[in-house]
Design an enzyme around this catalytic site. Sequence first.
Site, short mmCIF file in Angstrom:
data_model
loop_
_atom_site.label_atom_id
_atom_site.label_comp_id
_atom_site.label_asym_id
_atom_site.label_seq_id
_atom_site.Cartn_x
_atom_site.Cartn_y
_atom_site.Cartn_z
N LYS A 227 15.67 28.11 81.76
CA LYS A 227 14.67 27.87 82.81
C LYS A 227 13.68 29.02 82.92
O LYS A 227 13.95 30.16 82.53
CB LYS A 227 15.37 27.64 84.16
N ARG A 261 25.40 23.39 83.40
CA ARG A 261 24.70 22.50 82.46
C ARG A 261 23.85 23.35 81.53
O ARG A 261 22.94 24.05 81.98
CB ARG A 261 23.84 21.50 83.24
#
Length: 284
Positions: A227, A261
């Site tokens: 991210k 995840r």
Amino acid sequence: MATAFAPLVFRGAALDWSRPYIMGVVNATPDSFSDGGLFAEPELAVARAEALVAHGADIVDVGGESTRPGAAPVPADDEIARVVPVICALAARLPTPISIDTTKAAVAEAAIAAGAEIVNDISGGAFDPDLPAVAADAGAAYVCGHVRGTTLAEAHAAEAAPPDFDDVVAELRARIDGLPPGLRGRTIADPCLGFGKGTRQNVELVRRAGELADAVGAPVLVGPSRKRFLGDLTGQPVAERDDATVGAALAAVAAGAHIVRVHDVARLRPALVAFCAIAREGAA
């Protein structure tokens, strides 16, 4: 004291929350932010999923629509065409629980019919109010995500005035409370790092993952993989953020996250095994 949650039982496995679990990402899309196009063909996506399981993934999460900022919306029929062949093949070959990453009821219904047992909805029903009922009626587990807005563009635009930790708790709890009653006990909460949140908010959500689980009354999934906030912290581009992802995933687990995840399971798994062994020995 951390809240104890009921196990989730699937056809080939159970999540009893006795250890943290790894969800491996399979992007059957041409335009994902981190690996777009690499696994767009069904046979490549299936091979990728099998490799993730071989490396230690406990869940495989298959998606057919990119959720990156600026991504073009994908019609449900196109999304179904991308994910259903992959899920059918995996359900026939693997006992590993399969998750469908979608915000559309029609896609979830088709994916469940093909063999998916978890619906991973970043919108928590905000994009398609019919989606939670599909999961409930099928007896699937449900990942209830936190975003603001009713479209992906609105969700990302929320970063102009990002929610703080208490906002995420209150909004996720309200969303879970509004789910069909039979689905609430099969729900996992996801604060959705990066969706309308800045670096400070993302860091706090990782650091307080266990507190979030207790507050909303559900196990928590944290998805830090590659991210942008990791790029802000390290200065690294997307392709070089897997080590930072491992660090963030371990921090989430240390804070009480139940599922992490990630795209690169092979890099995370040994670090997670060592971390858990040492942390448990220290606790004992």
